[in-house]
Design a protein around this motif. Structure first.
Motif, mmCIF file in Angstrom:
data_model
loop_
_atom_site.group_PDB
_atom_site.id
_atom_site.type_symbol
_atom_site.label_atom_id
_atom_site.label_comp_id
_atom_site.label_asym_id
_atom_site.label_seq_id
_atom_site.Cartn_x
_atom_site.Cartn_y
_atom_site.Cartn_z
ATOM 1 N N ALA A 1 0.810 6.716 -6.616
ATOM 2 C CA ALA A 1 -0.438 7.452 -6.849
ATOM 3 C C ALA A 1 -0.242 8.931 -6.553
ATOM 4 C CB ALA A 1 -1.560 6.882 -5.978
ATOM 5 N N GLY A 2 0.487 9.229 -5.494
ATOM 6 C CA GLY A 2 0.750 10.617 -5.154
ATOM 7 C C GLY A 2 1.515 11.330 -6.254
ATOM 8 N N GLN A 3 2.481 10.637 -6.855
ATOM 9 C CA GLN A 3 3.244 11.238 -7.949
ATOM 10 C C GLN A 3 2.351 11.519 -9.156
ATOM 11 O OE1 GLN A 3 6.389 8.462 -8.654
ATOM 12 N NE2 GLN A 3 7.611 9.149 -6.913
ATOM 13 N N PHE B 1 0.828 -1.204 0.000
ATOM 14 C CA PHE B 1 0.000 0.000 0.000
ATOM 15 C C PHE B 1 0.867 1.259 0.000
ATOM 16 C CE2 PHE B 1 -2.296 3.380 2.205
ATOM 17 C CZ PHE B 1 -3.407 3.478 1.386
ATOM 18 N N ARG B 2 1.932 1.263 0.788
ATOM 19 C CA ARG B 2 2.821 2.429 0.836
ATOM 20 C C ARG B 2 3.478 2.676 -0.521
ATOM 21 N NH1 ARG B 2 4.786 0.619 6.223
ATOM 22 N NH2 ARG B 2 6.271 -0.535 4.993
ATOM 23 N N ILE B 3 3.908 1.606 -1.178
ATOM 24 C CA ILE B 3 4.534 1.752 -2.496
ATOM 25 C C ILE B 3 3.542 2.339 -3.488
ATOM 26 C CG2 ILE B 3 5.446 0.461 -4.467
ATOM 27 C CD1 ILE B 3 6.676 -1.489 -2.376
ATOM 28 N N GLU B 4 2.345 1.791 -3.525
ATOM 29 C CA GLU B 4 1.349 2.269 -4.480
ATOM 30 C C GLU B 4 0.835 3.654 -4.109
ATOM 31 O OE1 GLU B 4 -1.558 -0.841 -5.101
ATOM 32 O OE2 GLU B 4 -0.442 -1.333 -6.914
ATOM 33 N N ALA B 5 0.784 3.968 -2.830
ATOM 34 C CA ALA B 5 0.367 5.313 -2.427
ATOM 35 C C ALA B 5 1.387 6.342 -2.908
ATOM 36 C CB ALA B 5 0.207 5.382 -0.909
ATOM 37 N N GLY B 6 2.662 5.998 -2.834
ATOM 38 C CA GLY B 6 3.694 6.898 -3.339
ATOM 39 C C GLY B 6 3.559 7.119 -4.832
#
Length: 137
Positions: free
Chosen positions: A42-44, A35-40
């Motif tokens: 997605a944020g980009q 989730f943290r990887i994909e949240a990063g």
């Protein structure tokens, strides 16, 4: 009133529960890492789209406010006509350009897939919990 002494679980029960708890913790840790990887990511993507949208709005607004009165005046003077039709044509041209940019931004957001791997992993987990295997259909 007699109290019954507390029962100690058999060694197999205790290690089984501990193993289950450890597996649960490892599962949650792996999911949170994903989730943290994909949240990063997605944020980009969202930040890039927001910056593009702000730049587009700023450019359209700046062009409209600063250049259009000068262009309208120059065209009207060269053509020897009133400024109103010139302003109308240039206004429509700017709106069409802004509409084209908005369509481009919409096309980018439609193709954008946020948290896709997390969602797929959760679907696989749900299938496993229901007793289905990955390879059989």
């Amino acid at each position: 009133m007699d109290r019954e002494p507390a029962r100690t679980p058999a060694s197999g029960d205790s290690s089984g529960l501990r193993g289950l708890a450890e597996a649960g913790v490892m599962y949650l840790e792996a999911r949170s890492r994903l989730f943290r990887i994909e949240a990063g990511e997605a944020g980009q993507h969202v930040t890039r789209l927001a910056v593009l949208a702000l730049i587009a709005v700023g450019l359209v607004g700046t062009a409209w406010l600063l250049l259009l009165p000068v262009v309208v005046w120059a065209i009207a003077k060269l053509a020897g006509c009133s400024w109103q039709p010139v302003a109308g044509v240039l206004g429509i041209a700017h709106l069409l350009a802004a509409f084209g940019l908005a369509l481009h931004l919409k096309a980018i957001t439609v193709r954008l897939s946020l948290f896709g791997e997390t969602i797929n992993q959760c679907r696989r987990d749900a299938e496993c919990l229901r007793g289905k295997s990955h390879g059989t259909n």
